[in-house]
Design an enzyme around this catalytic site. Sequence first.
Site, PDB file in Angstrom:
ATOM      1  CG  ASP A 155     -15.897   8.830 -18.407  1.00 44.17           C
ATOM      2  OD1 ASP A 155     -16.460   9.160 -19.452  1.00 44.17           O
ATOM      3  OD2 ASP A 155     -15.195   7.816 -18.302  1.00 44.17           O
TER       4      ASP A 155
ATOM      5  N   GLY B 269     -20.300  24.522 -17.447  1.00 42.61           N
ATOM      6  CA  GLY B 269     -21.604  24.290 -18.053  1.00 42.61           C
ATOM      7  C   GLY B 269     -22.743  24.402 -17.059  1.00 42.61           C
TER       8      GLY B 269
ATOM      9  CG  ASP C 112     -19.845  15.890 -26.503  1.00 41.40           C
ATOM     10  OD1 ASP C 112     -19.456  14.799 -26.066  1.00 41.40           O
ATOM     11  OD2 ASP C 112     -19.382  16.416 -27.537  1.00 41.40           O
ATOM     12  CB  SER C 113     -20.185  15.527 -19.887  1.00 39.39           C
ATOM     13  OG  SER C 113     -20.748  14.247 -19.700  1.00 39.39           O
TER      14      SER C 113
ATOM     15  CG  HIS D 161     -19.346  13.510 -32.205  1.00 41.40           C
ATOM     16  ND1 HIS D 161     -18.046  13.188 -32.520  1.00 41.40           N
ATOM     17  CD2 HIS D 161     -19.278  14.169 -31.016  1.00 41.40           C
ATOM     18  CE1 HIS D 161     -17.231  13.639 -31.570  1.00 41.40           C
ATOM     19  NE2 HIS D 161     -17.950  14.237 -30.662  1.00 41.40           N
TER      20      HIS D 161
ATOM     21  CG  ASP E 148     -14.643  17.031 -29.507  1.00 40.73           C
ATOM     22  OD1 ASP E 148     -15.520  16.961 -30.377  1.00 40.73           O
ATOM     23  OD2 ASP E 148     -14.808  16.598 -28.357  1.00 40.73           O
TER      24      ASP E 148
END
Lengths: 291, 291
Positions: free
Chosen positions: A168, A148, A165-166, A72, A96
């Site tokens: 896979d 998104g 922030d995906s 992060h 999250d």
Amino acid sequence: MEDRELRTLNHLMYMEYYTGGNAGLFMKMKQLVYSFQSPFQRIDIFEHPEFGMVLVLDGITMFTEADEFMYHEMLVHVPLFTHPNPKRVLIIGGGDGGSLREVLKHPSVEEAILCEVDPYVIDAAKLHLKEMSVELDNPKASIFNENGADFVRKNKDYFDVIIVDSTDPTAGEGGHLFTKEFYSNCYKALRKDGIFCAETEDPFYDKGWVAIAYNRISSVFPISKMYTGFMTTYPSGMWTYTIGSKELDPLEDYDEERVLDFGAPLRYYNTEIHRASFALPTFLKELTGQF
Amino acid sequence: MEDRELRTLNHLMYMEYYTGGNAGLFMKMKQLVYSFQSPFQRIDIFEHPEFGMVLVLDGITMFTEADEFMYHEMLVHVPLFTHPNPKRVLIIGGGDGGSLREVLKHPSVEEAILCEVDPYVIDAAKLHLKEMSVELDNPKASIFNENGADFVRKNKDYFDVIIVDSTDPTAGEGGHLFTKEFYSNCYKALRKDGIFCAETEDPFYDKGWVAIAYNRISSVFPISKMYTGFMTTYPSGMWTYTIGSKELDPLEDYDEERVLDFGAPLRYYNTEIHRASFALPTFLKELTGQF
């Protein structure tokens, strides 16, 4: 329920098969804390005896509490310290809350939009991932539960930074976020000095996606640079991220002073790491055609 | 024999439990190619469908053919390019030949001594690890089968570079190579501008040994610097190495020109990586007290 599980199970052996199917990480979990099949994906949260909580989406480890800071911090602070004054930030994925937590450490940020397609990830995080989800109710944050790629298409010339922030590309909803069309729409949604940054997989198990993601991003943005960071419970431990930028260069336009004056605690990112992360091993330069 | 194994086994599930015992890497091996209990350790060589041959000592993965270049290039070229004219090089451990192969890419090297305690590792490498062992019969190389700590004690003021390519401190013979006495004897065995370099474990699973090794090396050498590299099939993928030096600084006394003029092919190491590898994440600076 916790007691019953501990009496009947010694441990749960969790095995994540990496791309290729011939290797992966195993973790001996203490217990399964949460499990739910949402309309988008399977969500599991385990408790590990050393790593704390572990979030798993569609069988892929998203993070453990012990090392999520590596991912992060590198995903967020490299673009946010490249931009001189990031006010409006969009995070795509990241339900999250870990990326949002890092974004809101920057006092310049006035509006942080989290676009997470799956509301159940957010609910699960609020319940079980206290360290991640700490800023999900911050008044500067707005949460949108939609795809998104669709969300980006509706915005023009608005954001200073867009962070992807995906999951896979091969899992669940992640694939939409690795297309050239998506990158083009991000370009349009950014202001004239805007910066895009995405996680772009690992170059040992997922060589193909690393090259595809970098080449597509670099075909859309005039400045595009890949950087790497350690991420100790991700496949291979070697993670790549790619910056796409309209005019700011993450090395030349980077203001060290802001980092040195930064009030919030950081455990991975620092000024030396910012610069060093853009040095790529020769095989990775060759894979992505960056010379 | 190969055919019979393929008929009776679908695959061998190899699982390496990392320190702590609650996580590790698994590899689905095609077959066990070689297995022998030497007087020093258990030696296993497996064939993996994607990674080629995999060398395992006492149950610990030493390398796979697919990514050993990351480790061997970083262990060898950072010290050898720091020294302006390395002629006499000692490698302790490294019986597979991978470090020797990298050392002998440097034309200045006149004498490379490999001190590997276990002759059976060398024999196994020559038979089954063709890419590693290619220089084991080079006339510039001498092989001694004795304890590395004892060998170093007998040499004074002789070597330009000493490289410690050891197994883990907790496995087999590795422990001798993590003591302060050993580091002191390496200091004495080096010439006045000599350079020492050792692999010093990973800071996620083996925090304790990383700190111990760095602190002991820095208590012996006036200049000591840790650097990191990706090593995709080692625990956490994040590997540390520590330079101990009498007077040469790996950043200030580093001659980029020699790297740029280097004739031999390298797949990981380059001039940017040399400098960047000394940038440490904040948690690793804190762990080792390097500020």
